[in-house]
Scaffold this active site. Structure first.
Site, mmCIF file in Angstrom:
data_model
loop_
_atom_site.group_PDB
_atom_site.id
_atom_site.type_symbol
_atom_site.label_atom_id
_atom_site.label_comp_id
_atom_site.label_asym_id
_atom_site.label_seq_id
_atom_site.Cartn_x
_atom_site.Cartn_y
_atom_site.Cartn_z
ATOM 1 N N HIS A 14 7.402 4.516 -0.066
ATOM 2 C CA HIS A 14 6.736 4.516 1.550
ATOM 3 C C HIS A 14 7.965 4.692 1.889
ATOM 4 O O HIS A 14 8.458 4.523 2.340
ATOM 5 C CB HIS A 14 5.079 2.998 1.507
ATOM 6 C CG HIS A 14 4.388 3.050 2.827
ATOM 7 N ND1 HIS A 14 4.763 2.722 3.927
ATOM 8 C CD2 HIS A 14 3.085 3.188 2.221
ATOM 9 C CE1 HIS A 14 4.300 2.912 4.705
ATOM 10 N NE2 HIS A 14 2.998 3.044 3.780
ATOM 11 N N ASP A 60 9.905 -3.671 -2.694
ATOM 12 C CA ASP A 60 8.219 -3.715 -1.841
ATOM 13 C C ASP A 60 6.930 -4.188 -2.448
ATOM 14 O O ASP A 60 6.636 -3.151 -4.047
ATOM 15 C CB ASP A 60 8.511 -1.886 -1.838
ATOM 16 C CG ASP A 60 7.095 -2.019 -0.633
ATOM 17 O OD1 ASP A 60 6.237 -2.819 -0.353
ATOM 18 O OD2 ASP A 60 7.163 -0.709 -0.011
ATOM 19 N N GLN A 118 1.865 -2.869 -2.831
ATOM 20 C CA GLN A 118 1.250 -2.647 -4.054
ATOM 21 C C GLN A 118 0.978 -3.512 -5.056
ATOM 22 O O GLN A 118 -0.128 -3.762 -5.883
ATOM 23 C CB GLN A 118 1.193 -1.065 -4.236
ATOM 24 C CG GLN A 118 0.815 -0.279 -3.815
ATOM 25 C CD GLN A 118 -0.596 -0.604 -2.383
ATOM 26 O OE1 GLN A 118 -1.602 -0.843 -3.621
ATOM 27 N NE2 GLN A 118 -0.860 0.514 -1.130
ATOM 28 N N CYS A 140 1.589 8.347 3.464
ATOM 29 C CA CYS A 140 2.592 7.770 3.699
ATOM 30 C C CYS A 140 3.804 7.512 3.301
ATOM 31 O O CYS A 140 5.288 7.051 2.664
ATOM 32 C CB CYS A 140 2.698 5.820 4.228
ATOM 33 S SG CYS A 140 2.005 6.065 6.086
#
Ligand SMILES: Cc1ncc(COP(=O)(O)O)c(C=O)c1O
Length: 416
Positions: A133, A210, A213, A374
């Site tokens: 992202h 990250d 999600q 994104c």
């Protein structure tokens, strides 16, 4: 869920109906049609339990935290710190010192880029992947611009899978950090982060994952993973917007300098110097998003009552159904066909621009995302300007998927 009972098995459709009743926003019509909300990767919806927790806080308990001797300040502090403890338990961090409240994933990554960035120089490299992202690309680009360091990018294949060996071969004694998404928001790919973390650690490289999600859809155990940093956002997991988490291993957070100065992050200040506060407050300058943290704590209670394993199992079944149904649509190309996937499916339909598709679907009550998500480098890789993306949550049903497929047929009639 209203009765907060743990369930042994994946929720049945009947349980889903009960769950759906907890989400007032789902019970409405859009353009005269039943709402099929399939834009959960962008932001999930909130159950009444979260809305009520935030409302209750503002109606009964609000005051600034940590500073007051009066009752409301104590209540607000207890609720805020109670939420931190819930988050610690949810991801199995060792201590609340490791849980830093941020405004979201983006801010958490920027925090590390800024703080770790203070010791980065022109000889250093940051390693990311092609499926990140923008929030796990741009902060590192800015850091490289500031310091002269180099951004390395691990490639992906046509299925949208990370080329693991290539990523490992890009690790060197110049690599100062590996920053990798757990699950791709554009492709749904679940990355083998355990392998990457192990390989990075063999070379003494810290890893930031990250988890924006991943946390809403699966059990996360940061101690088992062993990564140095794990970041995520409240609004993708049924919590409020404007709140997120930086998990950082205590030894690393101790070592890193603060990134913002102000109240809360200090123990004492005079005009010569400031003595910084202990963890995690060293990284929380200024009045925090108290209501957001409390709402996130309520979201965690809610998710845990359903059970993350139940959520993962149910969503996996629904993703299979979604993928099967989309595969039967003529002229539709699936983008993101990795072997290990979470509930996200991107696609394009020949001769229909994704935005046109999204607009027609909206008129049928179906909310999907269209565009670059994104993740422009992913779009470049697949040579598309953007995709349509349906993304699932545990409150979605087979009926939502059927409605999407019917909407696609309508769009095809209009445009082809
Ligand atoms: C994988 C991933 N990382 C980071 C982000 C940024 O999250 P936020 O906008 O909540 O900071 C998102 C949001 O879609 C995402 O999907």
């Amino acid at each position: 869920m209203s009765n907060n009972k743990l369930q042994e098995k994946p929720p049945s459709e009947m349980d889903i109906n009960r769950i759906r009743a907890d989400f007032p926003i789902l019970n409405q019509e859009i353009h005269g049609c039943r709402l099929a909300f399939l834009d959960n990767a962008a932001s999930a919806q909130r159950p009444t339990a979260v809305i009520d927790a935030v409302s209750r806080y503002y109606q009964h308990d609000h005051a600034n935290v940590h500073r007051g001797v009066h009752t409301l300040s104590h209540r607000a502090t207890d609720a805020y710190e109670g939420a931190r403890e819930k988050i610690r338990g949810f991801i199995n961090a060792t201590s609340i010192s490791e849980i830093v409240f941020t405004s979201g994933t983006t801010e958490a990554i920027n925090l590390i880029a800024s703080s770790l960035g203070q010791s980065i120089s022109a000889d250093d490299e940051i390693l990311i992947s092609h499926m990140e992202h923008h929030s796990n690309i741009v902060p590192w680009q800015m850091l490289c611009e500031r310091t002269g360091a180099v951004l390395r990018v691990a490639p992906i294949n046509e299925d949208g899978e990370l080329l693991v060996d290539e990523m490992i071969s890009l690790m060197s004694d110049r690599t100062r950090l590996v920053a990798l998404t757990h699950i791709s928001n554009a492709l749904g790919t679940i990355n083998p982060i355990e392998i990457i973390i192990t390989a990075a650690h063999e070379r003494n490289i810290p890893v930031l994952i990250d988890g924006a999600q991943a946390v809403p859809h699966t059990n996360i155990d940061v101690q088992k993973l062993g990564c140095e940093f794990y970041v995520f956002s409240g609004h993708k997991m049924c919590g409020p917007t404007g709140i997120g988490i930086l998990y950082g291993r205590e030894d690393w957070l101790e070592r890193l300098p603060p990134w913002q100065g102000g109240g809360e992050m200090i123990l004492s200040v005079n005009f010569e110097e400031a003595v910084y506060n202990r963890l995690p407050y060293k990284f929380e300058a200024g009045t925090p998003n108290i209501a957001g943290a409390i709402g996130l704590g309520a979201a965690i209670d809610y998710l845990q009552a359903i059970g993350m394993d139940n959520i993962a199992a149910y969503e996996a079944t629904l993703l299979d159904y979604l993928t099967d149904q989309l595969s039967n649509v003529s002229d539709l190309q699936l983008i993101g066909t990795a072997k290990r996937k979470a509930g996200v499916q991107s696609f394009v339909i020949k001769d229909i621009h994704p935005h046109d598709l999204g607009t027609v679907l909206d008129h049928k009550g179906i909310a999907i995302r269209t565009g670059h998500h994104c993740a422009m480098p992913v779009m470049d890789f697949f040579e598309v300007p953007g995709t349509a993306r349906a993304s699932l949550a545990f409150y979605n049903t087979h009926e939502d998927v059927d409605q999407l497929i019917e909407g696609l047929a309508v769009a095809k009639d209009i445009f082809t």
